[in-house]
Design a protein around this motif. Structure first.
Motif, PDB file in Angstrom:
ATOM      1  N   UNK A 180       0.792  -0.834   0.309  1.00 40.19           N
ATOM      2  CA  UNK A 180       0.257  -0.100  -0.457  1.00 40.19           C
ATOM      3  C   UNK A 180       0.603   1.004  -0.025  1.00 40.19           C
ATOM      4  N   UNK A 181       1.491   0.842   1.042  1.00 44.38           N
ATOM      5  CA  UNK A 181       2.446   2.646   1.235  1.00 44.38           C
ATOM      6  C   UNK A 181       3.587   2.720  -0.357  1.00 44.38           C
ATOM      7  N   UNK A 182       3.873   1.244  -0.999  1.00 44.96           N
ATOM      8  CA  UNK A 182       4.618   1.423  -3.097  1.00 44.96           C
ATOM      9  C   UNK A 182       3.585   2.085  -3.549  1.00 44.96           C
ATOM     10  N   UNK A 183       2.885   1.595  -3.450  1.00 47.47           N
ATOM     11  CA  UNK A 183       1.341   2.500  -4.621  1.00 47.47           C
ATOM     12  C   UNK A 183       1.612   3.804  -3.671  1.00 47.47           C
ATOM     13  N   UNK A 184       1.425   4.250  -3.169  1.00 45.56           N
ATOM     14  CA  UNK A 184       1.078   5.877  -2.595  1.00 45.56           C
ATOM     15  C   UNK A 184       2.112   6.698  -2.741  1.00 45.56           C
ATOM     16  N   UNK A 185       3.281   5.917  -3.300  1.00 42.76           N
ATOM     17  CA  UNK A 185       4.485   6.656  -3.688  1.00 42.76           C
ATOM     18  C   UNK A 185       4.906   6.446  -5.219  1.00 42.76           C
ATOM     19  N   UNK A 186       4.043   5.357  -6.058  1.00 43.77           N
ATOM     20  CA  UNK A 186       4.684   5.513  -7.539  1.00 43.77           C
ATOM     21  C   UNK A 186       3.045   5.733  -8.146  1.00 43.77           C
ATOM     22  N   UNK A 187       1.814   5.502  -7.489  1.00 37.99           N
ATOM     23  CA  UNK A 187       0.393   6.029  -8.309  1.00 37.99           C
ATOM     24  C   UNK A 187       0.608   7.185  -9.098  1.00 37.99           C
ATOM     25  N   UNK A 188       1.145   8.512  -7.762  1.00 37.57           N
ATOM     26  CA  UNK A 188       1.235   9.820  -8.625  1.00 37.57           C
ATOM     27  C   UNK A 188       1.904  10.273  -8.897  1.00 37.57           C
ATOM     28  N   UNK A 189       3.389   9.412  -9.369  1.00 39.54           N
ATOM     29  CA  UNK A 189       4.847   9.595  -9.364  1.00 39.54           C
ATOM     30  C   UNK A 189       4.994  10.085 -10.995  1.00 39.54           C
ATOM     31  N   UNK A 190       4.733   9.571 -11.986  1.00 38.14           N
ATOM     32  CA  UNK A 190       4.032  10.208 -13.352  1.00 38.14           C
ATOM     33  C   UNK A 190       4.861   8.866 -13.917  1.00 38.14           C
ATOM     34  N   UNK A 191       6.039   7.998 -13.050  1.00 40.03           N
ATOM     35  CA  UNK A 191       6.321   6.691 -14.138  1.00 40.03           C
ATOM     36  C   UNK A 191       5.304   5.605 -13.613  1.00 40.03           C
ATOM     37  N   UNK A 192       4.793   4.826 -14.378  1.00 44.13           N
ATOM     38  CA  UNK A 192       3.800   3.725 -15.067  1.00 44.13           C
ATOM     39  C   UNK A 192       4.547   2.613 -14.839  1.00 44.13           C
ATOM     40  N   UNK A 193       3.356   2.028 -13.609  1.00 46.52           N
ATOM     41  CA  UNK A 193       4.251   0.698 -12.758  1.00 46.52           C
ATOM     42  C   UNK A 193       3.524  -0.509 -14.424  1.00 46.52           C
ATOM     43  N   UNK A 194       4.757  -0.741 -15.001  1.00 40.65           N
ATOM     44  CA  UNK A 194       4.875  -2.039 -15.746  1.00 40.65           C
ATOM     45  C   UNK A 194       3.947  -3.478 -15.430  1.00 40.65           C
ATOM     46  N   UNK A 195       4.280  -4.163 -14.699  1.00 44.85           N
ATOM     47  CA  UNK A 195       3.836  -5.022 -13.544  1.00 44.85           C
ATOM     48  C   UNK A 195       4.190  -5.159 -12.030  1.00 44.85           C
ATOM     49  N   UNK A 196       3.317  -5.600 -11.818  1.00 47.48           N
ATOM     50  CA  UNK A 196       3.076  -6.241 -10.362  1.00 47.48           C
ATOM     51  C   UNK A 196       3.050  -7.058  -9.621  1.00 47.48           C
ATOM     52  N   UNK A 197       4.028  -7.597  -8.438  1.00 49.40           N
ATOM     53  CA  UNK A 197       3.675  -9.474  -8.074  1.00 49.40           C
ATOM     54  C   UNK A 197       3.967  -9.603  -7.047  1.00 49.40           C
ATOM     55  N   UNK A 198       3.510 -10.535  -6.393  1.00 46.59           N
ATOM     56  CA  UNK A 198       3.891 -10.885  -4.597  1.00 46.59           C
ATOM     57  C   UNK A 198       4.457 -12.051  -4.455  1.00 46.59           C
ATOM     58  N   UNK A 199       5.363 -11.685  -4.471  1.00 46.49           N
ATOM     59  CA  UNK A 199       6.506 -12.924  -3.992  1.00 46.49           C
ATOM     60  C   UNK A 199       5.530 -13.374  -3.397  1.00 46.49           C
ATOM     61  N   UNK A 200       5.267 -15.020  -3.427  1.00 42.65           N
ATOM     62  CA  UNK A 200       5.080 -16.114  -2.453  1.00 42.65           C
ATOM     63  C   UNK A 200       6.279 -16.303  -1.837  1.00 42.65           C
ATOM     64  N   UNK A 201       6.050 -16.432  -0.077  1.00 40.31           N
ATOM     65  CA  UNK A 201       6.710 -16.894   0.640  1.00 40.31           C
ATOM     66  C   UNK A 201       7.643 -15.707   0.381  1.00 40.31           C
ATOM     67  N   UNK A 202       7.604 -14.638   0.574  1.00 44.22           N
ATOM     68  CA  UNK A 202       9.016 -13.898   0.240  1.00 44.22           C
ATOM     69  C   UNK A 202      10.130 -14.382  -0.568  1.00 44.22           C
ATOM     70  N   UNK A 203       9.898 -15.316  -0.846  1.00 44.33           N
ATOM     71  CA  UNK A 203      11.470 -16.065  -1.511  1.00 44.33           C
ATOM     72  C   UNK A 203      12.398 -15.995  -2.560  1.00 44.33           C
ATOM     73  N   UNK A 204      13.178 -15.074  -2.937  1.00 49.16           N
ATOM     74  CA  UNK A 204      13.895 -14.405  -3.838  1.00 49.16           C
ATOM     75  C   UNK A 204      14.290 -15.139  -4.794  1.00 49.16           C
ATOM     76  N   UNK A 205      14.065 -16.330  -4.739  1.00 49.80           N
ATOM     77  CA  UNK A 205      14.248 -17.363  -5.961  1.00 49.80           C
ATOM     78  C   UNK A 205      13.341 -16.861  -7.117  1.00 49.80           C
ATOM     79  N   UNK A 206      11.840 -17.092  -6.294  1.00 48.68           N
ATOM     80  CA  UNK A 206      10.384 -16.155  -6.989  1.00 48.68           C
ATOM     81  C   UNK A 206      11.141 -15.225  -8.068  1.00 48.68           C
ATOM     82  N   UNK A 207      10.769 -14.101  -6.921  1.00 47.75           N
ATOM     83  CA  UNK A 207      11.061 -12.810  -7.406  1.00 47.75           C
ATOM     84  C   UNK A 207      12.032 -12.807  -8.665  1.00 47.75           C
ATOM     85  N   UNK A 208      12.995 -13.292  -8.080  1.00 47.87           N
ATOM     86  CA  UNK A 208      14.100 -13.689  -9.073  1.00 47.87           C
ATOM     87  C   UNK A 208      13.424 -14.049 -10.431  1.00 47.87           C
ATOM     88  N   UNK A 209      12.616 -14.906 -10.713  1.00 47.07           N
ATOM     89  CA  UNK A 209      12.750 -15.337 -11.623  1.00 47.07           C
ATOM     90  C   UNK A 209      10.856 -15.082 -12.100  1.00 47.07           C
TER      91      UNK A 209
END
Length: 357
Positions: A180-209
């Motif tokens: 929610x905080x990230x969106x508060x910083x990005x949504x009105x920044x002018x920079x488009x969010x190209x894509x968004x991902x919720x990382x299962x269990x915070x696993x770095x390898x899943x974020x990397x993939x």
């Protein structure tokens, strides 16, 4: 975070929770459980657990702290929780793997007269006896604002590309607040969010993939990545390097892990959040002592209908890493030392930042 701010945090803790020293004398020997969620971040083993145990030892030498880590497994955490109840604990400090599933655990313990302190991650569907954390929504906004400022300073215009948003685990209520905080910083920044991902269990390898797939999809359109913690940020950086992207676009983080601080020193990660876990660990111990003494700790706010105390951390980038990490101390110890950070290939980067062993 300035020394004055850290001092203010310590003073605020004492003011909000009251003097626990007076109550420690009246507490009968008790077992207290400290249940942490995962090992994807090193903070729990290196900072949270030692910090909590140290404060409990000062406040209640006769109390025994039983520490367990669920390693990202909600079922394992439930087993650990039940085992602690069987061992006769009088209070449980719980950082849940699954914030929704943890609601039943809170109710189960409270039905037996056991106090529950939600730690770091809130438990929205159950009213714990107290909640102690850093301000997670504030963290999300801070890392996003910092990255946006970096893009603007570099002359990257909003129409020239967009950012990836790598969130934390969908089962973690704290990750939801950071998101929610990230969106508060990005949504009105002018920079488009190209894509968004919720990382299962915070696993770095899943974020990397996932980031690897987005690099193939968007290529040079990606001008930055707002990642919710250092593990997912490190996964994003690994994806760019594997794809041969040089330089890596600015990537955020959160937790000020050793690996992330070294990535900042090397110029691969843009920011992280310094939130010395010893601060919240000590606050949790003070709450536990008050609860065991039959007192009701005062709260500075209510969150999810739970008395809460939230601390405000600091954003760290290369320019202030020495001041915020090397030169600062918590409980008489440096947040981190040059001897640990400035090894091997990071030695030259430390010299450029004025960090010497």
């Amino acid at each position: 975070m300035t020394i004055r701010t850290l001092t203010r945090l310590a003073s605020l803790t004492a003011l909000v929770l009251g003097s626990t020293a007076l109550y420690a004398q009246t507490i009968a020997p008790a077992k207290v459980a400290f249940l942490m969620p995962d090992q994807s971040s090193t903070r729990y083993e290196e900072h949270d657990s030692p910090g909590f145990k140290a404060e409990m030892k000062k406040l209640c030498a006769a109390c025994e702290v039983l520490y367990q880590n669920a390693d990202g497994d909600a079922s394992r955490q439930q087993q650990q929780f039940n085992a602690m109840i069987s061992q006769g604990v009088k209070a449980i400090v719980l950082d849940p793997v699954d914030s929704t599933a943890a609601a039943s655990l809170v109710k189960q313990a409270q039905a037996k007269g056991i106090k529950v302190v939600a730690y770091d991650r809130p438990i929205p569907a159950a009213k714990a006896d107290y909640y102690v954390s850093f301000n997670n929504e504030g963290i999300g906004k801070a890392i996003a604002d910092s990255l946006v400022a970096r893009l603007k300073a570099a002359g990257v215009k909003p129409g020239e590309g967009g950012v990836l948003q790598v969130n934390g685990s969908p089962t973690d209520a704290a990750a939801g607040l950071i998101k929610k905080g990230i969106h508060a910083g990005l949504d009105n920044s002018g920079y488009k969010i190209l894509a968004e991902y919720d990382t299962p269990d915070w696993v770095p390898a899943k974020a990397q993939q996932w980031v690897s797939g987005q690099i193939a999809r968007f290529g040079k359109q990606i001008v930055g990545v707002v990642a919710a913690n250092d593990g997912t940020g490190g996964g994003a950086i690994a994806a760019f390097k594997a794809a041969g992207v040089n330089p890596v676009p600015p990537v955020s983080g959160n937790d000020a892990t050793i690996a992330a601080l070294q990535l900042i020193i090397a110029g691969d990660q843009y920011n992280t959040i310094s939130k010395p876990s010893e601060i919240v660990a000590a606050a949790a111990a003070q709450v536990v002592v008050k609860l065991l003494a039959g007192e009701t700790p005062k709260a500075e706010m209510m969150l999810y209908d739970t008395p809460s105390q939230l601390f405000t951390p600091a954003v760290v980038v290369a320019d202030n890493l020495k001041a915020e990490i090397i030169d600062k101390s918590v409980s008489g110890k440096p947040i981190q030392t040059a001897a640990v950070l400035c090894v091997d290939r990071y030695a030259d980067g430390c010299k450029k930042l004025g960090i010497t062993k």
